[in-house]
Design an enzyme around this catalytic site. Structure first.
Site, short mmCIF file in Angstrom:
data_model
loop_
_atom_site.label_atom_id
_atom_site.label_comp_id
_atom_site.label_asym_id
_atom_site.label_seq_id
_atom_site.Cartn_x
_atom_site.Cartn_y
_atom_site.Cartn_z
N LYS A 1 0.92 -1.17 -0.07
CA LYS A 1 -0.02 0.18 0.00
C LYS A 1 0.94 1.17 0.11
O LYS A 1 1.78 1.27 0.47
CB LYS A 1 -0.88 0.06 1.18
CG LYS A 1 -0.34 0.29 2.62
CD LYS A 1 0.15 1.41 2.98
CE LYS A 1 0.74 1.43 4.42
NZ LYS A 1 1.64 2.33 4.60
N ASP B 1 -2.03 -1.75 10.71
CA ASP B 1 -2.26 -1.64 9.32
C ASP B 1 -2.79 -2.86 8.65
O ASP B 1 -3.27 -3.10 7.57
CB ASP B 1 -0.77 -1.50 8.50
CG ASP B 1 -0.49 -0.26 8.66
OD1 ASP B 1 -1.30 0.83 8.82
OD2 ASP B 1 0.80 -0.15 8.30
O1 C5P Z 1 0.40 -1.61 15.37
P1 C5P Z 1 1.71 -2.11 15.05
O2 C5P Z 1 2.22 -3.23 15.87
O3 C5P Z 1 1.82 -2.02 13.88
O4 C5P Z 1 2.49 -0.82 15.68
C1 C5P Z 1 3.72 -0.62 15.90
C2 C5P Z 1 3.97 0.63 16.74
O5 C5P Z 1 3.47 1.87 16.20
C3 C5P Z 1 3.19 0.65 17.94
O6 C5P Z 1 3.86 -0.19 18.99
C4 C5P Z 1 3.11 2.21 18.38
O7 C5P Z 1 4.14 2.57 18.92
C5 C5P Z 1 2.96 2.71 16.90
N1 C5P Z 1 1.89 3.14 16.30
C6 C5P Z 1 0.96 4.24 17.08
N2 C5P Z 1 -0.17 4.49 16.46
C7 C5P Z 1 -0.56 3.76 15.42
C8 C5P Z 1 0.07 2.63 14.89
C9 C5P Z 1 1.24 2.34 15.55
O8 C5P Z 1 1.71 4.92 17.86
N3 C5P Z 1 -2.00 4.19 14.86
#
Ligand code: C5P
Length: 285
Positions: A9, A134
């Site tokens: 994406k 995501d």
């Molecule tokens: O959800 P994911 O594991 O991909 O996110 C990785 C890190 O990115 C999270 O631990 C957080 O620190 C940050 N994040 C965030 N807000 C989001 C998505 C991700 O702060 N909407």
């Protein structure tokens, strides 16, 4: 054997609205699939095994995400079978293209089929969100409004068909997404107005005008990824008029309408000739 395509994406917009008390950030984003993709195959097996032909280290995180997704679905759906999953990587890792998240969503889809389990949409979406912010987008797409921390996905009229040249610089930054989110300051955050304006232009048959591709990570990405500004200048010199950052970077993308295949190809070839890692892709409609 079952096969699933896991598209990459790009973010047409990505506005971070504010920090939440759970450590995540609220965002509003328009995400668009492009046809650069990984391929996953699923075959019956007693245990869950993931094979990846890509250099093991580079794709380790994505293979782990696939494994986690498979185990989660197996536990939630009460399945006793396993699967042999083969992951063929093409999407660069940690690039802002969400390749790992797309692999995770493709795993959920592929295993529902292999194991013949019918998980209701909202339940599958909530599993996806628990794997990564995501991931839910990739159960839907190809153009969608993404809100919350990524779990609220609303399909949008498709972006008009076109070309996206992706310029993917390589950086080795552990925990990239978390680090970039935590570098954001209040000044990088917005209220979503650009994204709503962008949404109103979708489905018009033309690409949204230049001012509507806002990304909250622009400042921190150029600060964090040393040399990225130089890459941007190279893109401009090679004729890529309007490079935008995808996700938290470091990938830059340049869009061309469908009729401008020659311009897209020339830019892609020029960037490759300069030693940059460029991909010529089509937007998924
Ligand atoms: O959800 P994911 O594991 O991909 O996110 C990785 C890190 O990115 C999270 O631990 C957080 O620190 C940050 N994040 C965030 N807000 C989001 C998505 C991700 O702060 N909407």
């Amino acid at each position: 054997m079952i096969e699933q395509t896991a598209y990459a994406k790009i973010n047409l917009s990505l506005e971070v609205l504010g920090k939440r008390t759970d450590g995540y950030h609220d965002l509003i984003s328009v995400m668009q699939m492009v046809d650069l993709h990984d391929t996953l195959t699923f075959a019956p097996c007693d245990t869950i095994e993931v094979e990846c032909q890509e250099s093991a280290l580079a794709a380790e995180a994505e293979a782990n995400l696939v494994l986690r997704s498979a185990r989660l679905l197996r536990d939630r759906a009460g399945v006793s079978e396993g699967a042999r999953i083969r992951l063929e990587k093409r999407i660069p890792v940690a690039a802002g293209l969400a390749g790992g998240s797309s692999d995770a969503a493709a795993t959920l889809r592929g295993l529902c089929e292999l194991w013949s389990v019918a998980v209701p949409g909202p339940e599958l979406a909530s599993m996806a969100a628990s794997i990564g912010s995501d991931v839910p987008f990739f159960l839907d797409g190809p153009t969608a409004l993404v809100e919350g921390r990524g779990e609220r996905v609303t399909r949008l009229p498709a972006l008009s068909a076109g070309w996206a040249v992706l310029v993917c610089s390589q950086y080795n930054l552990a925990d990239k997404t978390r680090r970039l989110y935590s570098s954001l300051t209040r000044d990088d955050m917005t209220e979503g107005a650009v994204t709503w304006q962008l949404i109103r232009t979708l489905g018009s048959g033309e690409f949204p005008p230049p001012g509507l591709y806002f990304n909250s990570f622009e400042r921190v990405a150029y600060q964090t990824f040393e040399g990225l500004e130089g890459v941007r200048r190279q893109v401009l010199r090679a004729g890529g008029a309007d490079p935008h950052l995808s996700g938290s970077g470091p990938t830059l993308y340049i869009l061309f309408p469908l009729a401008e295949a020659n311009r897209a190809y020339r830019l892609h070839a020029a960037l490759q000739a300069e030693g940059l890692s460029s991909y010529l892709t089509r937007t998924v409609a």
